[in-house]
Structure formats: structure tokens, C-alpha cells
Design an enzyme around this catalytic site. Structure first.
Site, PDB file in Angstrom:
ATOM      1  N   GLY A   1       0.834  -1.192   0.000  1.00 21.30           N
ATOM      2  CA  GLY A   1       0.000   0.000   0.000  1.00 21.30           C
ATOM      3  C   GLY A   1       0.867   1.240   0.000  1.00 21.30           C
TER       4      GLY A   1
ATOM      5  N   GLY B   1      -3.121   2.671  17.073  1.00 19.32           N
ATOM      6  CA  GLY B   1      -2.916   3.768  18.014  1.00 19.32           C
ATOM      7  C   GLY B   1      -3.151   5.116  17.368  1.00 19.32           C
TER       8      GLY B   1
ATOM      9  N   LYS C   1     -13.448   3.819  17.198  1.00 15.78           N
ATOM     10  CA  LYS C   1     -13.102   5.235  17.374  1.00 15.78           C
ATOM     11  C   LYS C   1     -13.425   6.049  16.132  1.00 15.78           C
ATOM     12  CE  LYS C   1      -9.446   5.388  14.567  1.00 15.78           C
ATOM     13  NZ  LYS C   1      -9.086   6.370  13.527  1.00 15.78           N
TER      14      LYS C   1
ATOM     15  N   ASP D   1      -6.209   6.835  20.427  1.00 18.39           N
ATOM     16  CA  ASP D   1      -6.646   6.988  19.044  1.00 18.39           C
ATOM     17  C   ASP D   1      -7.888   7.872  18.961  1.00 18.39           C
ATOM     18  OD1 ASP D   1      -6.520   6.623  16.351  1.00 18.39           O
ATOM     19  OD2 ASP D   1      -6.891   4.476  16.371  1.00 18.39           O
TER      20      ASP D   1
END
Length: 333
Positions: free
Chosen positions: A8, A134, A189, A242
Site C-alpha cells: 500500500g 494507536g 473510534k 486513538d
């Protein structure tokens, strides 16, 4: 020093390649775009994703999949979460039985409600699989600003190995054996950050944001506990850390998307203005279904799911959220 292939070559993959190179590893970065790969090899820049930032000259890049797999047996995945299954199915024959796979993906697969490591096992079978997660915003981490992360794996030995592969003077990596808790926290999150962004776009201030962040964290912790993982993972870097970064920074795609959505009330306008992958949008309904499966109430997450599916307007969803009966504030209950 280890040899590592990063799959990626977007902003996050390129940033991970820099961290790994700074940690003393020999790094090969794989990407699909020949133009991006040629630029990295010739100029050590990736202007499409990282502007004028100069990457370490030691990083090599390739579009050749076979070369990427043959380079090493340590593979770092930095591809879009919702493309993971299809990509792994295409690549399945390239993974050796003793390779190490490190997922940096945060999300829940929409079709199956599986976490990313569950998708990897489902497609490839059992392997040495770890995650890095994180509060790591690529635009800050690539500048080598101090940051913390968690290396989570089923065994402490594997978590420590991955920690050592990634650790640099500016990238402080802790270990955990609670893969499920760290992964759930990292995925959820994004949804809470959307909620915070929506509230900002609607013109609300710090009190509203604090309520959404804190009650959202409560939902994360209860979901972790209901699945048998450590609720304290929600209070660490994978969860609270996070969450703070994603909710507090304008660099966060989820928060930025939420701001446009809250301001305009239109998913179409938000998609038009934030033309990047926004994992909270994709994962919101999947997280709701996971919560319902284990009988956990998640009103903040449900509100976001109803907004992004255009069942409710941001104003109506917030009003519904404010009308919910309050209970004793217990972190786990």
C-alpha cells in the site's frame, strides 16, 4: 535489521515504510500506481499523498507483486479495510505458512462484521498475525513527530518482535496480547470521531464534544468487555489515545467528513468534499450489528449509523440521543 514489505503506497503505507526504514529495516514498498512507484524510486517523494515530503532514500518501491512477496516473509498491510478480503483472495497463493503478517488496518468488514485479523484468518488460514494501532495521523507521523502505538498479537513473543521491528526514537511502541480489544477500539473510534465532527459542523462546542467522546469511549469499553477482551484496552493508546487524535485533529478524515456532514446535512456533499476513504462511514452499521449481537447498548454509534444511512438528519439524531434515559455512569455497565 529485518527485511519488510509494505503493501500500500498511499499516505499511510508510505508513512509506515518511513517508520520501518528509520527503525533500521530494509524496506520494499508495493503499490498499484506505476506513476507513484516511479516517483518514490526516482525522487523519494509521493506528492499525490504526502506533498513535498522526502522519504528515506533507502526505501525501494515496486508494482511487481511477486518481487514484493519474494523480498521477505514479513508483510505489513496498509490497504483500505473494505478491500482486504478481495485483495487477500487475489494474493492468497503468495503467503508462505511461516510468514508474519502485520495489519495496520482499522475497521470492521461490512458484509461479515469481522475484524481485520479475522478476515485475514478467514481467507488465509492461521498465520503469525499481529496489528499496529494507536493515535497515528499520517501527516504528523511522517514528520517524525513523537507518537505512540500498540503492537498487539496473540503471544507476547510475537508482539515484542513486531514492536522491535517498528520502534524508532520518535515512534514509541508498547505491547499487548489483547488483539480483539485493540482492534475493536481502533475500529469504533472512527465512528465516534464522525459523531464529534458532526457536532462541530452543527456549531456545538467543547461540552458537546466531551460528552460524545466520553460516552463513546464508554461504548467502546462495554463492547470490549462483552466480547471477553480487556476493557482497559479502551483506556490505552488503541482506544482513548486513538480517539483523542481522531476527534481532536482536523487531519482526521472521520472528523473532517463529520464536520461537512453536520454543516450541510448532506452525505452527498460530504462525500464530494472529502474524497478519501472514511472508515467510520463504512463501519458504523457493522459496529451496531456487533453490539446488538452481544446485547450492548451503543446510542452514540447508533446515532451515527442512522445519520450516514440517511435515516435521520444530524439534528434529529442528536435530539434522539439527548432524550435517552440516563443511568448511573459506570464504565462497563
Amino acid at each position: 535489521m529485518s527485511k519488510v514489505t509494505v503493501f500500500g503506497a498511499g499516505a499511510w503505507g508510505s508513512t509506515m515504510a518511513q517508520v520501518l526504514s528509520d527503525a533500521g529495516n530494509d524496506v520494499l514498498l508495493w503499490g498499484r500506481s506505476q506513476q507513484v512507484i516511479d516517483e518514490i524510486n526516482s525522487s523519494h517523494t509521493n506528492t499525490k499523498y504526502l506533498g513535498s515530503h522526502v522519504l528515506p532514500s533507502a526505501i525501494a518501491a515496486t508494482t511487481d507483486l511477486s518481487s514484493a512477496f519474494e523480498f521477505t516473509d514479513i508483510y505489513v498491510l496498509a490497504i483500505p479495510a473494505q478491500q482486504l478480503r478481495t485483495t487477500l483472495q487475489e494474493w492468497k497463493g503468495n503467503f508462505s505458512s511461516d510468514c508474519t503478517i502485520v495489519s495496520t488496518l482499522k475497521g470492521i468488514e461490512i458484509s461479515s462484521q469481522m475484524r481485520m485479523t479475522e478476515v485475514i484468518v478467514d481467507v488465509l488460514g492461521p498465520h503469525k498475525i499481529a496489528i499496529i494501532t494507536g493515535p497515528n495521523l499520517a501527516d504528523e507521523l511522517v514528520l517524525r513527530q513523537p507518537a505512540g502505538a500498540v503492537s498487539a498479537a496473540p503471544t507476547l513473543e510475537l508482539a515484542e518482535f513486531v514492536r522491535d521491528v517498528f520502534r524508532t526514537p520518535y515512534y514509541r511502541v508498547y505491547t499487548s496480547i489483547d488483539v480483539m480489544g485493540c482492534e475493536l477500539a481502533g475500529a469504533i473510534k472512527s465512528v465516534i470521531a464522525l459523531a464529534v465532527g458532526i457536532s462541530i459542523g452543527m456549531g456545538f462546542g467543547e461540552n458537546t464534544q466531551a460528552m460524545l467522546i466520553t460516552r463513546g469511549l464508554n461504548e467502546v469499553a462495554r463492547l470490549c468487555a462483552a466480547h471477553g477482551s480487556d476493557p482497559l484496552s479502551a483506556a490505552g493508546l488503541a482506544g482513548m489515545g486513538d480517539l483523542v487524535a481522531s476527534c481532536g485533529s482536523p487531519l482526521s478524515r472521520n472528523r473532517t467528513f463529520g464536520e461537512v456532514l453536520g454543516r450541510s446535512g448532506s452525505m452527498a456533499k460530504a462525500r464530494e468534499q472529502v474524497a478519501k476513504t472514511v472508515e467510520g462511514v463504512a463501519s458504523a452499521q457493522a459496529v451496531v450489528e456487533i453490539a446488538h449481537r452481544v446485547g450492548v447498548e451503543v446510542p452514540v454509534i447508533e446515532a451515527v449509523a442512522e445519520i450516514v444511512s440517511e435515516q435521520l438528519s444530524p439534528a434529529d439524531a442528536l435530539q434522539k440521543l439527548m432524550e435517552i434515559t440516563t443511568k448511573g455512569e459506570n464504565f462497563i455497565r
